[in-house]
Write a protein that holds these residues in place. Structure first.
Motif, short mmCIF file in Angstrom:
data_model
loop_
_atom_site.label_atom_id
_atom_site.label_comp_id
_atom_site.label_asym_id
_atom_site.label_seq_id
_atom_site.Cartn_x
_atom_site.Cartn_y
_atom_site.Cartn_z
N THR A 47 1.04 -1.44 0.08
CA THR A 47 -0.02 -0.03 -0.03
C THR A 47 0.97 1.27 0.09
N ASN A 48 2.14 1.19 0.36
CA ASN A 48 2.90 2.38 0.63
C ASN A 48 3.48 3.16 -0.79
N SER A 49 2.82 4.25 -0.89
CA SER A 49 3.19 5.08 -2.15
C SER A 49 2.94 6.61 -1.98
N PRO A 50 3.39 7.20 -2.61
CA PRO A 50 3.25 8.70 -2.44
C PRO A 50 1.76 9.17 -2.77
N ALA A 51 1.49 10.24 -1.93
CA ALA A 51 0.04 10.63 -1.88
C ALA A 51 -0.71 10.66 -2.88
N ASP A 52 0.02 11.19 -4.00
CA ASP A 52 -0.76 11.36 -5.42
C ASP A 52 -0.72 10.02 -6.41
N LYS A 53 -0.35 8.85 -5.62
CA LYS A 53 -0.45 7.66 -6.46
C LYS A 53 -0.90 6.54 -5.83
N ASN A 179 10.38 2.04 1.23
CA ASN A 179 9.85 3.36 1.77
C ASN A 179 9.81 4.26 0.75
N GLN A 180 9.66 4.13 -0.29
CA GLN A 180 9.54 4.97 -1.74
C GLN A 180 7.81 5.48 -1.48
N GLY A 181 7.54 6.04 -0.39
CA GLY A 181 6.16 6.42 -0.19
C GLY A 181 5.88 7.28 0.80
N ASP A 182 4.95 7.25 1.55
CA ASP A 182 4.45 8.12 2.62
C ASP A 182 4.69 7.53 3.94
#
Length: 207
Positions: A47-53, A179-182
């Motif tokens: 589930t870990n992703s940047p907020a816009d993806k 950890n390439q996300g939020d």
């Protein structure tokens, strides 16, 4: 279910828990273990992703049906279910794609057939064995939970992988990759013990 390299797509990653040394992953259509911390790790990573993806999980029909109905679809991820019996449809209300060909799905995304809530950050292949073994040549990143067990653990399904073609990366690179996300997902090189099983998280890249 091959995927043409000419088709543009987000990164595709395999994530799996496997019992060494033969990479066993199942028994009679189910996982041979229930590891609570590993389940949490799987959820956080996929589930870990940047907020816009948003991330997407890709699975075969049997894997989909093995998930208890109350947990389907896997939340906060697009769910892509592959089976030769499907007619390439999209359940927009639940965010589920039912496709008979992964390559066709990618093409339909590229041609703008669907309006997604967010662009896809990563694809995670989550099973079963047929998808893992068929698509292994199409990915460059493997996230393997390395499971060990001193008892007699029944296994009837294995991964047909040759890990000599891959490099296991240090824990620091695993941490950076997931950890390439939020969300900050904590990992280290120590084994986690749950019942008769112990396991640790690993990251492999292709040679």
């Amino acid at each position: 279910m091959t995927l043409s390299q000419s088709v543009a797509r987000p990164p595709m990653i395999m994530i799996v828990a496997a019992l060494g040394p033969k990479l066993g992953i199942g028994y009679q259509g189910a996982m041979p273990w229930r590891l609570k911390q590993e389940i949490k790790y799987f959820k956080n990573v996929t589930t870990n992703s940047p907020a816009d993806k948003i991330n997407a999980v890709i699975m075969g029909r049997k894997t989909w049906e093995s998930i208890p109905a109350k947990f389907r679809p896997l939340p906060n991820r697009l769910n892509i279910i592959l089976s030769r019996s499907y007619n390439n449809t999209f359940d927009e209300n639940q965010g589920i794609f039912y496709y008979n060909d992964l390559n066709q799905f990618i093409k339909d995304l590229n041609t703008g057939k669907y309006e997604l809530p967010k662009p896809i950050h990563r694809f995670f292949i989550i099973g079963g064995a047929q998808l893992y073994n068929t698509l292994i040549d199409q990915v460059n990143d493997l996230l393997i939970t390395q499971v060990e067990n001193d008892q007699d653990c029944k296994i009837d399904t294995w991964l047909d992988w040759n890990l000599s073609n891959w490099n296991q990366q240090p824990t620091e690179k695993l941490s950076h990759f997931i950890n390439q996300g939020d969300t900050n997902i904590q990992v280290n090189n120590d084994f986690i013990q749950e019942g008769d099983f112990k396991y640790k998280y690993a990251y492999y890249t292709r040679n």
